[in-house]
Design a protein around this motif. Structure first.
Motif, PDB file in Angstrom:
ATOM      1  N   CYS A  43      21.885  42.180  55.519  1.00 30.87           N
ATOM      2  CA  CYS A  43      22.471  40.907  55.109  1.00 30.87           C
ATOM      3  C   CYS A  43      21.379  40.059  54.465  1.00 30.87           C
ATOM      4  CB  CYS A  43      23.038  40.188  56.340  1.00 30.87           C
ATOM      5  SG  CYS A  43      23.796  38.603  55.959  1.00 30.87           S
ATOM      6  N   CYS A  88      20.526  37.273  55.372  1.00 29.24           N
ATOM      7  CA  CYS A  88      19.782  36.591  56.444  1.00 29.24           C
ATOM      8  C   CYS A  88      18.841  37.539  57.172  1.00 29.24           C
ATOM      9  CB  CYS A  88      20.745  35.950  57.445  1.00 29.24           C
ATOM     10  SG  CYS A  88      21.485  37.113  58.606  1.00 29.24           S
ATOM     11  N   PHE A 108      19.910  40.379  58.902  1.00 28.20           N
ATOM     12  CA  PHE A 108      20.608  41.245  59.864  1.00 28.20           C
ATOM     13  C   PHE A 108      20.847  42.621  59.254  1.00 28.20           C
ATOM     14  CE2 PHE A 108      24.493  43.054  61.670  1.00 28.20           C
ATOM     15  CZ  PHE A 108      24.175  43.033  63.015  1.00 28.20           C
ATOM     16  N   CYS A 119      28.653  39.427  58.975  1.00 25.50           N
ATOM     17  CA  CYS A 119      27.368  39.299  59.664  1.00 25.50           C
ATOM     18  C   CYS A 119      27.552  38.483  60.943  1.00 25.50           C
ATOM     19  CB  CYS A 119      26.337  38.632  58.753  1.00 25.50           C
ATOM     20  SG  CYS A 119      24.764  38.372  59.593  1.00 25.50           S
ATOM     21  N   GLN A 170      25.275  37.174  62.631  1.00 26.69           N
ATOM     22  CA  GLN A 170      24.274  36.106  62.704  1.00 26.69           C
ATOM     23  C   GLN A 170      24.644  34.910  61.840  1.00 26.69           C
ATOM     24  OE1 GLN A 170      20.128  38.502  63.625  1.00 26.69           O
ATOM     25  NE2 GLN A 170      20.360  37.489  61.657  1.00 26.69           N
ATOM     26  N   CYS A 171      25.092  35.157  60.610  1.00 23.71           N
ATOM     27  CA  CYS A 171      25.287  34.035  59.687  1.00 23.71           C
ATOM     28  C   CYS A 171      26.732  33.914  59.203  1.00 23.71           C
ATOM     29  CB  CYS A 171      24.344  34.151  58.492  1.00 23.71           C
ATOM     30  SG  CYS A 171      24.785  35.480  57.360  1.00 23.71           S
ATOM     31  N   ARG A 178      28.320  35.633  56.923  1.00 23.43           N
ATOM     32  CA  ARG A 178      28.637  36.127  55.578  1.00 23.43           C
ATOM     33  C   ARG A 178      29.561  37.340  55.662  1.00 23.43           C
ATOM     34  NH1 ARG A 178      23.423  34.391  54.576  1.00 23.43           N
ATOM     35  NH2 ARG A 178      23.074  33.367  52.577  1.00 23.43           N
TER      36      ARG A 178
END
Ligand SMILES: [Zn+2]
Length: 197
Positions: free
Chosen positions: A18, A20, A22, A78, A80-81, A83
């Protein structure tokens, strides 16, 4: 934007990163951040395949292959973020950033792609302890509940804490009736296994 860090073009990628940082892994079943795309234009055809399956028939492959073709494309979100990466017809991914009123929105639902059963989806529990700690790991013990519930602090360097927590989570998931399979390995040897069947 197309996905990045692809090792080669023209084939489905088993790993990609990703924006970010990930790392998406597409190497196992029942991935919580992955979903299959079924076009609304293809729903009728899938229903016809299922209806055909309800009739007596001799060849299962006649049903399986065309049904899989209809859900061949995937998307990933994702964790984490937030997306979203939607697979294009050439196995690349097109990235979408969550927005609210045209501004990037970090606080979005990051579990858009989990099972229709939500928290009631039946999953697995894995525990793994390695002592001495291998160089490629940060900790000696890891617990991985593959269910749609949130657990924190699942990394261990104290064996008793690892084992106690594993059985705690095992009993909790079993009690909720959402566990299909559990296994705890200590230095590669199965110390505990359980299956709902
Ligand atoms: Zn991300």
């Amino acid at each position: 934007m197309k996905g990045q860090d692809f090792e080669e073009k023209g084939e489905r990628q088993l790993h990609f990163f990703c924006q970010c940082g990930f790392r998406f892994n597409d190497t196992s079943d029942s991935i919580a951040y992955k979903a299959r795309i079924l076009a609304d234009q293809d729903v009728k055809e899938l229903v016809e395949i299922l209806e055909y399956g309800e009739q007596p028939h001799s060849d299962d492959l006649e049903l399986f292959a065309p049904a899989c073709d209809l859900i061949g494309r995937s998307m990933f979100q994702c964790p984490q973020c937030g997306r979203l990466y939607v697979e294009d017809s050439d196995y690349s991914y097109i990235q979408f950033v969550p927005c609210e009123e045209a501004e990037p929105a970090p606080e979005v639902n990051k579990k858009l792609l989990i099972s229709a059963h939500g928290k009631l989806w039946h999953g697995c529990l894995y525990g793994d302890w390695k002592n001495p700690k291998p160089d490629y790991l940060e900790h000696k013990g890891y617990i991985e509940p593959q269910v749609n519930l949130d657990y924190d602090n699942l990394e261990f360097d104290d064996y008793n804490a690892f084992e106690t927590r594993y059985y705690e989570i095992f009993e909790e998931l079993k009690g909720k009736g959402i566990l299909e399979y559990a296994v705890m390995r200590v230095n590669g040897i199965k110390k505990h296994t359980w299956s709902c069947e």
